[in-house]
Design an enzyme around this catalytic site. Structure first.
Site, PDB file in Angstrom:
ATOM      1  N   ASP A  74       0.932  -1.239  -0.052  1.00 18.71           N
ATOM      2  CA  ASP A  74       0.097  -0.058   0.196  1.00 18.71           C
ATOM      3  C   ASP A  74       0.718   1.182   0.038  1.00 18.71           C
ATOM      4  O   ASP A  74       1.981   1.262   0.268  1.00 18.71           O
ATOM      5  CB  ASP A  74      -0.867   0.186   1.171  1.00 18.71           C
ATOM      6  CG  ASP A  74      -0.183  -0.080   2.573  1.00 18.71           C
ATOM      7  OD1 ASP A  74       0.833  -0.804   2.656  1.00 18.71           O
ATOM      8  OD2 ASP A  74      -0.543   0.607   3.534  1.00 18.71           O
ATOM      9  N   ASP A 105       8.238   5.222  -0.402  1.00 22.87           N
ATOM     10  CA  ASP A 105       7.394   4.506   0.513  1.00 22.87           C
ATOM     11  C   ASP A 105       6.498   3.588  -0.222  1.00 22.87           C
ATOM     12  O   ASP A 105       5.276   3.913  -0.251  1.00 22.87           O
ATOM     13  CB  ASP A 105       7.017   5.245   1.756  1.00 22.87           C
ATOM     14  CG  ASP A 105       6.437   4.396   2.901  1.00 22.87           C
ATOM     15  OD1 ASP A 105       6.455   3.349   2.815  1.00 22.87           O
ATOM     16  OD2 ASP A 105       5.815   4.933   3.487  1.00 22.87           O
ATOM     17  N   GLU A 139       0.247  -1.626   5.586  1.00 21.27           N
ATOM     18  CA  GLU A 139       1.145  -1.240   6.268  1.00 21.27           C
ATOM     19  C   GLU A 139       0.876   0.127   6.963  1.00 21.27           C
ATOM     20  O   GLU A 139       1.099   0.563   8.309  1.00 21.27           O
ATOM     21  CB  GLU A 139       2.510  -1.317   5.829  1.00 21.27           C
ATOM     22  CG  GLU A 139       3.403  -1.289   7.139  1.00 21.27           C
ATOM     23  CD  GLU A 139       4.182   0.118   7.058  1.00 21.27           C
ATOM     24  OE1 GLU A 139       4.880   0.387   8.106  1.00 21.27           O
ATOM     25  OE2 GLU A 139       3.774   1.255   6.238  1.00 21.27           O
ATOM     26  N   GLU A 165      12.333  -0.976   3.838  1.00 23.63           N
ATOM     27  CA  GLU A 165      11.717   0.358   3.916  1.00 23.63           C
ATOM     28  C   GLU A 165      12.646   1.497   3.994  1.00 23.63           C
ATOM     29  O   GLU A 165      13.818   1.513   4.747  1.00 23.63           O
ATOM     30  CB  GLU A 165      11.169   0.550   5.363  1.00 23.63           C
ATOM     31  CG  GLU A 165       9.733  -0.182   5.406  1.00 23.63           C
ATOM     32  CD  GLU A 165       8.569   0.707   5.060  1.00 23.63           C
ATOM     33  OE1 GLU A 165       8.684   1.735   4.335  1.00 23.63           O
ATOM     34  OE2 GLU A 165       7.431   0.476   5.852  1.00 23.63           O
ATOM     35  N   HIS A 354       6.153  10.257   2.111  1.00 22.70           N
ATOM     36  CA  HIS A 354       4.667  10.570   2.502  1.00 22.70           C
ATOM     37  C   HIS A 354       4.449  12.109   1.857  1.00 22.70           C
ATOM     38  O   HIS A 354       3.267  12.622   2.167  1.00 22.70           O
ATOM     39  CB  HIS A 354       4.255  10.578   3.883  1.00 22.70           C
ATOM     40  CG  HIS A 354       3.985   9.236   4.212  1.00 22.70           C
ATOM     41  ND1 HIS A 354       3.516   8.862   5.583  1.00 22.70           N
ATOM     42  CD2 HIS A 354       4.562   8.040   3.918  1.00 22.70           C
ATOM     43  CE1 HIS A 354       3.486   7.506   5.783  1.00 22.70           C
ATOM     44  NE2 HIS A 354       4.258   6.982   4.709  1.00 22.70           N
TER      45      HIS A 354
HETATM   46 ZN   LIG Z   1       6.342   2.165   4.414  1.00 22.13          ZN
END
Ligand SMILES: [Zn+2]
Length: 381
Positions: A74, A105, A139, A165, A354
């Site tokens: 995701d 991410d 996640e 990650e 993000h």
């Molecule tokens: Zn992540």
């Protein structure tokens, strides 16, 4: 011999970014990866965790030890598309940077780990043991995918784990825990000119939150590696009309936990504070709907040292060990493992995670494809 060339590496990441997997739509990504693996002769399996949402597993080699490569499928929401300089779901290459939602991410980590699996398999590089690819759903919200893997025994035989990650060129061995809590205050509505006929749901909730802030912040707990425990009310909703006493009030809280002040201690303290306001006439309930513990395993495992060595080979620089603030699937995947368990988070990324105009450096993405191959080759040699 490399079987996936540079333009194919970009194409795979581009394909992944173009599948909008804002939380809840991971299945298409899982199917894409499954087809990609199939094309190169690797069997994989989709596992439906929630109707319409599937984890994916694939493995190469056989027997022990088992090295896990874990990713999540995701991505977080794009927030405001108009603020992006390019379409967030079209991988856009500009001056060595690859822009798109999830470029950091963590679709670059997904692509790098998947490509490494394909290359290792094609070149028959896994001599001793198994490399297992574990891909999760959700996640970014609640981590149901990694919870499923843990609860259904998928981690039982895993001897070491790398999560791909966004660490960039540092080996992460620790992160805080995270808790999401909902407080619901039930009162009784009445006309605001006659408040004595009702019970204002807001008042005791505000008292509770300010008591909680005072209590939790006064502990001032901090961890040498992870930093401070934090506690914040992030949502508050109540009332429908200015001249009505509100019947309900809801607050949501996020706490970031450390071993010195862990999830259980937060819940115990909350329950004590709630009992106090409830004993004075309030009716407040606590629902802890997400509780992920902090991770802090040894930074000197053979896996961490190997990652540092391999990372240095590709960058020419020393690779430090460190902690990160956000939680990862490790909170679930490492449940029941000891502090000596060889775990690292190590993957392409930077501070645009993000954010609007998220990007990954092309060079770093390419490097991690090779880094993952070297780590698996040596760990399973
Ligand atoms: Zn992540």
């Amino acid at each position: 011999m490399s079987i996936i060339n540079d333009s194919q590496k970009i194409q795979i990441l581009s394909d992944l970014v173009s599948i909008n997997s804002v939380n809840g739509n991971e299945k298409e990504v899982a199917i894409y990866l499954s087809n990609l693996f199939k094309k190169y002769g690797i069997e994989s399996k989709l596992i439906e965790v929630i109707p319409g949402r599937s984890n994916l597993i694939a493995s190469i080699g056989h027997g022990k030890p088992v090295l896990g490569y874990a990713v999540h499928l995701d991505v977080v929401d794009i927030v405001d598309k108009s603020k992006w300089n390019s379409d967030p779901f079209t991988l856009t290459v500009k001056q060595g940077k690859l822009y798109g939602r999830g470029s950091v991410d963590m679709k670059s980590g997904v692509a790098a780990m998947a490509i490494s699996l394909i290359e290792l398999n094609a070149n028959n590089c896994i001599q001793n043991g198994t490399l297992e690819f574990l891909a999760t759903i959700g996640e970014e919200v609640g981590e149901p995918g990694s919870q499923y893997f843990y609860e259904n025994g998928y981690m039982d035989n895993v001897d070491a784990l790398v999560i791909g990650e966004l660490s960039g060129y540092q080996v992460v061995h620790a992160h805080k825990g995270s808790m999401d809590m909902r407080l619901t205050s039930i009162g009784k509505t009445a006309h605001s000119s006659m408040p004595e006929l009702g019970y204002n749901a807001i008042d005791p909730l505000i008292d509770l939150i300010s008591n909680a802030n005072r209590t939790f912040r006064s502990y001032n707990k901090s961890d040498a590696i992870l930093g401070s425990f934090t506690f914040n009310t992030t949502i508050f909703n109540s009332g429908t009309q200015v001249n009505s006493i509100p019947e309900n009030a809801i607050a949501e809280i996020n706490a970031r936990t450390i071993p010195e002040f862990d999830n259980l201690m937060v819940e115990d303290n909350m329950n004590t504070l709630i009992a106090k306001v409830n004993s004075m006439g309030a009716n407040i309930k606590l629902d802890t709907y997400m509780s992920l513990k902090s991770i802090n395993v040894t930074p000197s495992s053979s896996l961490a040292k190997l990652a540092q060595k391999v990372g240095k080979k590709y960058t020419g620089n020393n690779i430090p060990t460190s902690s990160i603030a956000p939680v990862t699937d490790a909170s679930n995947l490492l449940r029941g493992k000891t502090d000596n368990f060889p775990f690292i988070a190590f993957g392409p990324g930077n501070e645009t995670v993000h954010q609007i105009n998220e990007y990954v450096e092309k060079e770093m993405y390419f490097n991690f494809i090779d880094i993952y191959q070297d780590i698996a080759k040596e760990y399973l040699s």
